[in-house]
Design a protein around this motif. Structure first.
Motif, PDB file in Angstrom:
ATOM      1  N   GLY A 130       0.848  -1.175   0.000  1.00  0.00           N
ATOM      2  CA  GLY A 130       0.000   0.000   0.000  1.00  0.00           C
ATOM      3  C   GLY A 130       0.885   1.225   0.000  1.00  0.00           C
ATOM      4  O   GLY A 130       2.071   1.151   0.294  1.00  0.00           O
ATOM      5  N   SER A 131       0.303   2.371  -0.345  1.00  0.00           N
ATOM      6  CA  SER A 131       1.084   3.609  -0.301  1.00  0.00           C
ATOM      7  C   SER A 131       0.196   4.742   0.180  1.00  0.00           C
ATOM      8  O   SER A 131      -1.026   4.644   0.155  1.00  0.00           O
ATOM      9  CB  SER A 131       1.663   3.936  -1.677  1.00  0.00           C
ATOM     10  N   PHE A 132       0.830   5.797   0.619  1.00  0.00           N
ATOM     11  CA  PHE A 132       0.123   6.981   1.083  1.00  0.00           C
ATOM     12  C   PHE A 132       0.881   8.191   0.564  1.00  0.00           C
ATOM     13  O   PHE A 132       2.100   8.299   0.763  1.00  0.00           O
ATOM     14  CB  PHE A 132       0.071   7.014   2.620  1.00  0.00           C
ATOM     15  N   ASP A 133       0.180   9.094  -0.114  1.00  0.00           N
ATOM     16  CA  ASP A 133       0.780  10.314  -0.643  1.00  0.00           C
ATOM     17  C   ASP A 133       0.891  11.326   0.489  1.00  0.00           C
ATOM     18  O   ASP A 133      -0.099  11.948   0.882  1.00  0.00           O
ATOM     19  CB  ASP A 133      -0.062  10.862  -1.791  1.00  0.00           C
ATOM     20  N   ILE A 134       2.081  11.509   1.023  1.00  0.00           N
ATOM     21  CA  ILE A 134       2.275  12.419   2.151  1.00  0.00           C
ATOM     22  C   ILE A 134       2.010  13.871   1.783  1.00  0.00           C
ATOM     23  O   ILE A 134       1.789  14.702   2.656  1.00  0.00           O
ATOM     24  CB  ILE A 134       3.684  12.277   2.763  1.00  0.00           C
TER      25      ILE A 134
ATOM     26  N   VAL B  34       3.209  -4.181   3.952  1.00  0.00           N
ATOM     27  CA  VAL B  34       4.279  -3.272   3.556  1.00  0.00           C
ATOM     28  C   VAL B  34       3.644  -1.946   3.192  1.00  0.00           C
ATOM     29  O   VAL B  34       2.729  -1.898   2.376  1.00  0.00           O
ATOM     30  CB  VAL B  34       5.078  -3.819   2.348  1.00  0.00           C
ATOM     31  N   MET B  35       4.085  -0.863   3.819  1.00  0.00           N
ATOM     32  CA  MET B  35       3.567   0.479   3.531  1.00  0.00           C
ATOM     33  C   MET B  35       4.716   1.381   3.112  1.00  0.00           C
ATOM     34  O   MET B  35       5.762   1.394   3.752  1.00  0.00           O
ATOM     35  CB  MET B  35       2.900   1.090   4.765  1.00  0.00           C
ATOM     36  N   LEU B  36       4.498   2.123   2.051  1.00  0.00           N
ATOM     37  CA  LEU B  36       5.476   3.073   1.539  1.00  0.00           C
ATOM     38  C   LEU B  36       4.882   4.467   1.662  1.00  0.00           C
ATOM     39  O   LEU B  36       3.809   4.732   1.127  1.00  0.00           O
ATOM     40  CB  LEU B  36       5.775   2.755   0.068  1.00  0.00           C
ATOM     41  N   PHE B  37       5.545   5.347   2.381  1.00  0.00           N
ATOM     42  CA  PHE B  37       5.137   6.735   2.480  1.00  0.00           C
ATOM     43  C   PHE B  37       6.075   7.518   1.576  1.00  0.00           C
ATOM     44  O   PHE B  37       7.292   7.480   1.766  1.00  0.00           O
ATOM     45  CB  PHE B  37       5.223   7.227   3.929  1.00  0.00           C
ATOM     46  N   MET B  38       5.505   8.171   0.584  1.00  0.00           N
ATOM     47  CA  MET B  38       6.311   8.814  -0.434  1.00  0.00           C
ATOM     48  C   MET B  38       5.662  10.106  -0.893  1.00  0.00           C
ATOM     49  O   MET B  38       4.514  10.384  -0.559  1.00  0.00           O
ATOM     50  CB  MET B  38       6.478   7.878  -1.624  1.00  0.00           C
ATOM     51  N   LYS B  39       6.392  10.886  -1.644  1.00  0.00           N
ATOM     52  CA  LYS B  39       5.844  12.096  -2.246  1.00  0.00           C
ATOM     53  C   LYS B  39       5.217  11.689  -3.579  1.00  0.00           C
ATOM     54  O   LYS B  39       5.914  11.322  -4.514  1.00  0.00           O
ATOM     55  CB  LYS B  39       6.931  13.141  -2.451  1.00  0.00           C
ATOM     56  N   GLY B  40       3.893  11.742  -3.639  1.00  0.00           N
ATOM     57  CA  GLY B  40       3.165  11.307  -4.825  1.00  0.00           C
ATOM     58  C   GLY B  40       2.677   9.881  -4.674  1.00  0.00           C
ATOM     59  O   GLY B  40       2.611   9.342  -3.574  1.00  0.00           O
TER      60      GLY B  40
ATOM     61  N   SER C 173       2.448   5.394  -9.145  1.00  0.00           N
ATOM     62  CA  SER C 173       2.246   5.631 -10.578  1.00  0.00           C
ATOM     63  C   SER C 173       2.608   7.052 -11.002  1.00  0.00           C
ATOM     64  O   SER C 173       2.762   7.329 -12.182  1.00  0.00           O
ATOM     65  CB  SER C 173       0.789   5.350 -10.946  1.00  0.00           C
ATOM     66  N   ALA C 174       2.761   7.960 -10.020  1.00  0.00           N
ATOM     67  CA  ALA C 174       3.097   9.353 -10.316  1.00  0.00           C
ATOM     68  C   ALA C 174       3.947   9.937  -9.186  1.00  0.00           C
ATOM     69  O   ALA C 174       3.500  10.802  -8.441  1.00  0.00           O
ATOM     70  CB  ALA C 174       1.821  10.166 -10.514  1.00  0.00           C
ATOM     71  N   PRO C 175       5.195   9.458  -9.050  1.00  0.00           N
ATOM     72  CA  PRO C 175       6.058   9.969  -7.990  1.00  0.00           C
ATOM     73  C   PRO C 175       6.367  11.451  -8.200  1.00  0.00           C
ATOM     74  O   PRO C 175       6.427  11.911  -9.331  1.00  0.00           O
ATOM     75  CB  PRO C 175       7.320   9.117  -8.117  1.00  0.00           C
ATOM     76  N   ARG C 176       6.544  12.174  -7.075  1.00  0.00           N
ATOM     77  CA  ARG C 176       6.740  13.617  -7.182  1.00  0.00           C
ATOM     78  C   ARG C 176       8.073  14.087  -6.622  1.00  0.00           C
ATOM     79  O   ARG C 176       8.214  15.245  -6.258  1.00  0.00           O
ATOM     80  CB  ARG C 176       5.584  14.332  -6.514  1.00  0.00           C
ATOM     81  N   CYS C 177       9.050  13.192  -6.547  1.00  0.00           N
ATOM     82  CA  CYS C 177      10.420  13.610  -6.210  1.00  0.00           C
ATOM     83  C   CYS C 177      11.383  12.566  -6.748  1.00  0.00           C
ATOM     84  O   CYS C 177      11.003  11.434  -7.058  1.00  0.00           O
ATOM     85  CB  CYS C 177      10.596  13.811  -4.704  1.00  0.00           C
ATOM     86  N   GLY C 178      12.634  12.946  -6.843  1.00  0.00           N
ATOM     87  CA  GLY C 178      13.648  12.062  -7.414  1.00  0.00           C
ATOM     88  C   GLY C 178      13.830  10.760  -6.671  1.00  0.00           C
ATOM     89  O   GLY C 178      13.962   9.701  -7.261  1.00  0.00           O
ATOM     90  N   PHE C 179      13.822  10.825  -5.331  1.00  0.00           N
ATOM     91  CA  PHE C 179      13.988   9.603  -4.546  1.00  0.00           C
ATOM     92  C   PHE C 179      12.798   8.673  -4.738  1.00  0.00           C
ATOM     93  O   PHE C 179      12.956   7.470  -4.904  1.00  0.00           O
ATOM     94  CB  PHE C 179      14.165   9.920  -3.068  1.00  0.00           C
ATOM     95  N   SER C 180      11.575   9.236  -4.724  1.00  0.00           N
ATOM     96  CA  SER C 180      10.376   8.406  -4.884  1.00  0.00           C
ATOM     97  C   SER C 180      10.322   7.772  -6.272  1.00  0.00           C
ATOM     98  O   SER C 180       9.766   6.693  -6.426  1.00  0.00           O
ATOM     99  CB  SER C 180       9.116   9.248  -4.632  1.00  0.00           C
ATOM    100  N   ARG C 181      10.891   8.411  -7.284  1.00  0.00           N
ATOM    101  CA  ARG C 181      10.914   7.843  -8.637  1.00  0.00           C
ATOM    102  C   ARG C 181      11.765   6.584  -8.704  1.00  0.00           C
ATOM    103  O   ARG C 181      11.627   5.779  -9.614  1.00  0.00           O
ATOM    104  CB  ARG C 181      11.436   8.865  -9.632  1.00  0.00           C
TER     105      ARG C 181
END
Length: 101
Positions: free
Chosen positions: A4-8, A82-88, A91-99
């Motif tokens: 799962g993911s959550f757009d911070i 498994v949870m990923l907290f990321m920017k975006g 399918s549409a990451p919003r920072c270089g690390f998240s990409r």
């Protein structure tokens, strides 16, 4: 590995609160069974060492409405095995690390 993911960027309280909750100042943050594993560097190391699915014992949790931030964060980190907290979003990451995830 299903996750799962959550757009911070969608919730500033979660974005700032999770840094304190986890004592980890950067994103992305990866949680397995509600426990912080680390960030991108840790994920890459774990992937290079072998099977994430086996190592993290992956096999499958939910969120409610108005409650304390601490309670929300506890539920969010346990939302999926498994949870990923990321920017975006994945399918549409919003920072270089998240990409790089």
């Amino acid at each position: 590995v299903p996750f799962g993911s959550f757009d911070i960027l969608s919730d500033e309280d979660v974005r700032q609160g999770l840094k304190t909750y986890s004592d980890w100042p950067t994103y992305p943050q990866i949680y397995v069974k509600g426990e912080l594993i680390g960030g991108l560097d840790i994920l890459k190391e774990t992937a290079a060492e072998g099977s994430l699915k086996e190592q993290w014992e992956i096999d499958e949790c939910a969120l409610s409405a108005k409650e304390s931030l601490e309670s929300r964060l506890e539920k969010l980190v346990k939302r999926n095995k498994v949870m990923l907290f990321m920017k975006g979003l994945p399918s549409a990451p919003r920072c270089g690390f998240s990409r790089q995830i």
